[in-house]
Scaffold this motif. Structure first.
Motif, PDB file in Angstrom:
ATOM      1  N   TYR A 150      27.777  36.096  40.217  1.00 27.78           N
ATOM      2  CA  TYR A 150      29.136  36.522  40.550  1.00 27.78           C
ATOM      3  C   TYR A 150      29.747  37.096  39.273  1.00 27.78           C
ATOM      4  CZ  TYR A 150      33.834  36.762  42.314  1.00 27.78           C
ATOM      5  OH  TYR A 150      35.067  37.237  42.704  1.00 27.78           O
ATOM      6  N   ASP A 163      33.004  38.869  37.529  1.00 26.35           N
ATOM      7  CA  ASP A 163      34.446  39.090  37.670  1.00 26.35           C
ATOM      8  C   ASP A 163      35.089  38.797  36.323  1.00 26.35           C
ATOM      9  OD1 ASP A 163      37.247  38.935  38.421  1.00 26.35           O
ATOM     10  OD2 ASP A 163      36.585  38.547  40.477  1.00 26.35           O
ATOM     11  N   GLU A 198      38.071  37.784  35.911  1.00 27.60           N
ATOM     12  CA  GLU A 198      39.113  36.769  36.086  1.00 27.60           C
ATOM     13  C   GLU A 198      38.476  35.377  36.063  1.00 27.60           C
ATOM     14  OE1 GLU A 198      42.161  37.602  39.091  1.00 27.60           O
ATOM     15  OE2 GLU A 198      41.172  39.548  39.373  1.00 27.60           O
ATOM     16  N   ILE A 239      38.904  32.919  39.129  1.00 29.10           N
ATOM     17  CA  ILE A 239      38.117  33.252  40.325  1.00 29.10           C
ATOM     18  C   ILE A 239      36.652  32.879  40.102  1.00 29.10           C
ATOM     19  CG2 ILE A 239      37.312  35.118  41.826  1.00 29.10           C
ATOM     20  CD1 ILE A 239      40.025  36.461  41.403  1.00 29.10           C
ATOM     21  N   ASP A 243      32.795  42.482  40.936  1.00 27.64           N
ATOM     22  CA  ASP A 243      34.152  43.006  40.981  1.00 27.64           C
ATOM     23  C   ASP A 243      34.119  44.477  40.569  1.00 27.64           C
ATOM     24  OD1 ASP A 243      36.921  43.099  41.217  1.00 27.64           O
ATOM     25  OD2 ASP A 243      37.300  42.090  39.313  1.00 27.64           O
ATOM     26  N   ILE A 286      33.494  43.487  45.103  1.00 29.73           N
ATOM     27  CA  ILE A 286      34.728  42.744  45.338  1.00 29.73           C
ATOM     28  C   ILE A 286      35.848  43.540  44.685  1.00 29.73           C
ATOM     29  CG2 ILE A 286      35.942  40.562  44.929  1.00 29.73           C
ATOM     30  CD1 ILE A 286      33.405  40.081  46.502  1.00 29.73           C
ATOM     31  N   THR A 287      37.007  43.668  45.359  1.00 31.59           N
ATOM     32  CA  THR A 287      38.124  44.370  44.738  1.00 31.59           C
ATOM     33  C   THR A 287      39.452  43.934  45.327  1.00 31.59           C
ATOM     34  OG1 THR A 287      38.998  46.529  44.079  1.00 31.59           O
ATOM     35  CG2 THR A 287      38.084  46.366  46.305  1.00 31.59           C
ATOM     36  N   GLY A 288      40.478  44.046  44.506  1.00 37.72           N
ATOM     37  CA  GLY A 288      41.843  43.812  44.962  1.00 37.72           C
ATOM     38  C   GLY A 288      42.533  45.119  45.295  1.00 37.72           C
ATOM     39  N   LYS A 300      39.918  41.327  47.850  1.00 41.74           N
ATOM     40  CA  LYS A 300      40.600  40.135  47.340  1.00 41.74           C
ATOM     41  C   LYS A 300      41.989  40.108  47.952  1.00 41.74           C
ATOM     42  CE  LYS A 300      38.602  39.932  42.669  1.00 41.74           C
ATOM     43  NZ  LYS A 300      38.924  40.057  41.248  1.00 41.74           N
ATOM     44  N   PRO A 301      42.528  38.967  48.273  1.00 35.82           N
ATOM     45  CA  PRO A 301      41.854  37.672  48.258  1.00 35.82           C
ATOM     46  C   PRO A 301      40.866  37.593  49.415  1.00 35.82           C
ATOM     47  CG  PRO A 301      44.059  37.423  49.146  1.00 35.82           C
ATOM     48  CD  PRO A 301      43.914  38.864  48.733  1.00 35.82           C
ATOM     49  N   PHE A 302      39.777  36.874  49.199  1.00 31.83           N
ATOM     50  CA  PHE A 302      38.739  36.757  50.212  1.00 31.83           C
ATOM     51  C   PHE A 302      38.531  35.294  50.578  1.00 31.83           C
ATOM     52  CE2 PHE A 302      36.777  37.197  45.997  1.00 31.83           C
ATOM     53  CZ  PHE A 302      36.150  35.967  45.863  1.00 31.83           C
ATOM     54  N   GLU A 303      37.878  35.097  51.688  1.00 27.82           N
ATOM     55  CA  GLU A 303      37.483  33.748  52.107  1.00 27.82           C
ATOM     56  C   GLU A 303      36.100  33.494  51.521  1.00 27.82           C
ATOM     57  OE1 GLU A 303      39.343  31.587  53.806  1.00 27.82           O
ATOM     58  OE2 GLU A 303      40.962  33.057  53.916  1.00 27.82           O
TER      59      GLU A 303
END
Length: 135
Positions: free
Chosen positions: A6, A8, A10, A13, A52, A81-83, A105-108
């Protein structure tokens, strides 16, 4: 169970994702940058990765280009993954970038788990040995 990466920038996260998957018996490794992710790809047998899109001054697309060149067997096992998803996009719409799935984002966390289960069922074949770490 498969090892999953993963990526990212952040920290909160990364911690959340790592803890959630570890409780489910998934080996999860995390990176905050393209360089760190590249290093982990050479040190671990990675079954797939969540990346991300925005990683500070770098992008997940930079990492994806490296994966295509150096770990081509994994190019179809990358989920972005992105916001930066437009609020006007209907929920449930599958987005894609570079032909890859994009999760907003936000994701489950369950949304990520679906991909991990798929990767675990059919491990990717490596084109060469995993580099050993020096003590």
């Amino acid at each position: 169970m498969a090892t999953v990466l993963y990526v990212d920038d952040e920290p909160a996260i990364r911690r959340l994702v790592r803890r959630w998957f570890e409780k489910r018996g998934v080996t999860i490794i995390t990176a905050e940058s393209v360089a760190e992710a590249q290093r982990l790809f050479t040190e671990h047998e990675v079954a797939g990765a969540f990346v991300d899109v925005w990683l500070g001054r770098e992008t997940g697309f930079d990492l994806y280009a490296w994966i295509v060149e150096h770990r081509p067997q994994l190019k179809d096992r990358i989920v972005f993954i992105t916001g930066d998803v437009d609020a006007g996009v209907p929920e449930g719409t599958q987005l894609q970038a570079l032909g890859r799935i994009v999760i907003a984002k936000p994701f489950e966390l369950e949304d990520l788990e679906l991909h991990v289960r798929e990767w675990a069922r059919a491990p990717a074949r490596r084109s060469g040995p995993v580099a050993q770490r020096s003590p």
